[in-house]
Write an enzyme that holds these catalytic residues in place. Structure first.
Site, short mmCIF file in Angstrom:
data_model
loop_
_atom_site.label_atom_id
_atom_site.label_comp_id
_atom_site.label_asym_id
_atom_site.label_seq_id
_atom_site.Cartn_x
_atom_site.Cartn_y
_atom_site.Cartn_z
N CYS A 35 43.97 44.20 31.63
CA CYS A 35 42.51 44.17 31.49
C CYS A 35 41.83 45.50 31.84
O CYS A 35 40.63 45.63 31.63
CB CYS A 35 41.92 43.06 32.36
SG CYS A 35 42.76 41.48 32.16
N HIS B 139 33.71 43.33 37.08
CA HIS B 139 34.80 42.82 36.24
C HIS B 139 34.54 41.35 35.96
O HIS B 139 34.70 40.90 34.83
CB HIS B 139 36.14 43.04 36.95
CG HIS B 139 37.31 42.63 36.13
ND1 HIS B 139 37.57 43.17 34.88
CD2 HIS B 139 38.31 41.73 36.35
CE1 HIS B 139 38.67 42.63 34.38
NE2 HIS B 139 39.13 41.74 35.25
N GLU C 228 36.24 40.47 44.30
CA GLU C 228 35.41 41.59 43.84
C GLU C 228 34.12 41.67 44.64
O GLU C 228 33.66 42.77 44.98
CB GLU C 228 35.09 41.45 42.35
CG GLU C 228 34.33 42.65 41.80
CD GLU C 228 34.21 42.67 40.30
OE1 GLU C 228 33.80 43.72 39.75
OE2 GLU C 228 34.53 41.64 39.65
N LYS D 236 30.72 39.47 30.93
CA LYS D 236 31.73 38.60 30.30
C LYS D 236 31.20 37.19 30.07
O LYS D 236 31.74 36.46 29.24
CB LYS D 236 33.00 38.55 31.15
CG LYS D 236 33.86 39.81 31.08
CD LYS D 236 35.15 39.63 31.87
CE LYS D 236 36.04 40.86 31.78
NZ LYS D 236 35.48 42.02 32.53
N HIS E 45 36.14 37.56 27.61
CA HIS E 45 37.06 38.55 28.18
C HIS E 45 37.90 39.14 27.05
O HIS E 45 38.76 38.47 26.49
CB HIS E 45 37.94 37.88 29.22
CG HIS E 45 38.67 38.84 30.10
ND1 HIS E 45 38.77 40.19 29.83
CD2 HIS E 45 39.35 38.66 31.27
CE1 HIS E 45 39.46 40.78 30.77
NE2 HIS E 45 39.82 39.88 31.67
N PHE F 155 45.54 42.35 35.84
CA PHE F 155 46.84 41.81 36.27
C PHE F 155 47.81 42.99 36.37
O PHE F 155 47.77 43.93 35.57
CB PHE F 155 47.37 40.80 35.25
CG PHE F 155 46.75 39.43 35.36
CD1 PHE F 155 45.85 39.13 36.35
CD2 PHE F 155 47.11 38.43 34.47
CE1 PHE F 155 45.29 37.86 36.46
CE2 PHE F 155 46.57 37.16 34.57
CZ PHE F 155 45.65 36.87 35.56
#
Length: 364
Positions: free
Chosen positions: A118, A257, A268, A287, A292, A352
């Site tokens: 990502c 994010h 976050e 998002k 995403h 990830f």
């Protein structure tokens, strides 16, 4: 339930090409080609780079040509005499989009393909900035593309347990970053591209910059394949601010994010509070509106940040109903907020594998 599309692509991609040429492209490359064409045209550049040996491409993608891979698996598993497409390898390879872009615009200085889940396209933009700082290029076409809305990819994400179930009353509100009842991400697909230039190159051709990419921070958690780490995120944020020569009080907005996963949003919020202090900076997660885009997400969100900077208006974090995280972050809700003229913007992309990227934008 009828599928919901927030921004569907109505025009067939690549229709201007002869079939033999279009056969070389996976959908993610065609999306990249379309986004790059829009960026290249807006930058008022000629059909190909004026100085090819000083022009580069930096592109991000998470899975590359996953649709072509799905097609080949389906052919092998369902047909008695499978006929796998002869261009499957060049469609699937992660650097296919960057390769097509380099040929289309004659970008010969460098070709970077970033595939860090990502964070891919955000890191591509950061590495493009470094290319120019190092004197290896005067212009870089940078961004990312992703097209994984196929049965195999979607099933894999569902198996991880991170996909949001559809909201029964309104599927458009299934993704709710920072909401107490957030239940996961919604996959999207698409592409975003930006033309980056050195200041001297832009001045020489009389171009006006939309914004300045001023800082790039990258860190690696080295902790877990899928669990985010506040320490790693904090390092990326502080590195980006240091690279831009800015302090936390000079940042007026963070595009989070914000994937709407239970753990991800909480971690976050913690990393933001460490850097900016409790309720220290306005935050939202776009998002909720566009989904995403995995490897393309960072580039798309930086485009949103460029627009926020130009208009002086900060987007809301949509679909939030209740939020206990308000106590540690200043979430933008209800209506857009204004941005002070002297404030910069940060865009976060966390992946990830433990790759964290923060980018800093300033007004031109």
């Amino acid at each position: 339930m009828k599928p919901f599309a927030a921004a569907s692509i109505e025009a067939p991609l690549g229709q201007e090409m002869p079939p033999a040429q279009r056969n070389l492209y996976d959908r993610h490359s065609l999306l990249g080609l379309q986004a790059a064409a829009e960026a290249w045209t807006q930058a008022n550049l000629p059909a190909t780079a004026m100085a090819p040996d000083r022009a580069a491409v930096a592109w991000g993608t998470g899975l590359g040509g996953s649709n072509s891979l799905q097609q080949s698996y389906t052919e092998v598993l369902t047909k008695e005499s499978p006929r796998v497409h002869p261009y499957t390898v060049v469609r699937v390879m992660s650097n296919s989009a960057a390769s097509h872009l380099s040929m289309r615009y004659q970008l010969r200085a460098a070709m970077l393909t970033l595939s860090n889940a990502c964070a891919s396209s955000a890191q591509a933009l950061g590495e493009a900035l470094l290319l120019m700082r190092q004197g290896r290029a005067d212009l870089v076409l940078a961004g990312g593309s992703e097209a994984m809305l196929n049965p195999g990819s979607v099933a894999a994400w569902q198996a991880m347990g991170v996909m949001a179930p559809p909201e029964v009353d309104d599927p458009s509100q299934s993704c709710r970053p920072f909401d107490d009842q957030r239940r996961g991400l919604v996959l999207g697909e698409g592409a975003a591209a930006l033309v980056l230039e050195t200041a001297s190159h832009a001045r020489a051709r009389g171009a006006s910059a939309l914004a300045v990419l001023a800082g790039y921070g990258h860190s690696v958690d080295a902790v877990h394949l899928s669990r985010p780490d506040a320490d790693g995120q904090e390092r990326a944020l502080r590195a980006a601010l240091a690279d831009a020569g800015l302090t936390p009080d000079q940042i007026g907005y963070v595009n989070a994010h914000g994937t709407a996963t239970e753990v991800g949003d909480a971690v976050e919020a913690e990393s933001l509070a460490r850097v900016f202090g409790p309720r220290g900076v306005p935050v939202s997660a776009t998002k909720a509106l566009h989904g995403h885009l995995i490897g393309a997400g960072g580039a798309l969100e930086l485009v949103a940040c460029v627009q926020a900077l130009r208009r002086g208006r900060l987007p809301v974090s949509a679909h939030v109903r209740q939020c206990q995280l308000r106590g540690i972050t200043d979430l933008i809700e209800g209506t857009p907020r204004g941005l002070a003229p002297d404030h910069a913007i940060v865009s976060n992309s966390f992946a990830f594998g433990g790759s964290n990227v923060s980018l800093v934008l300033k007004r031109a």
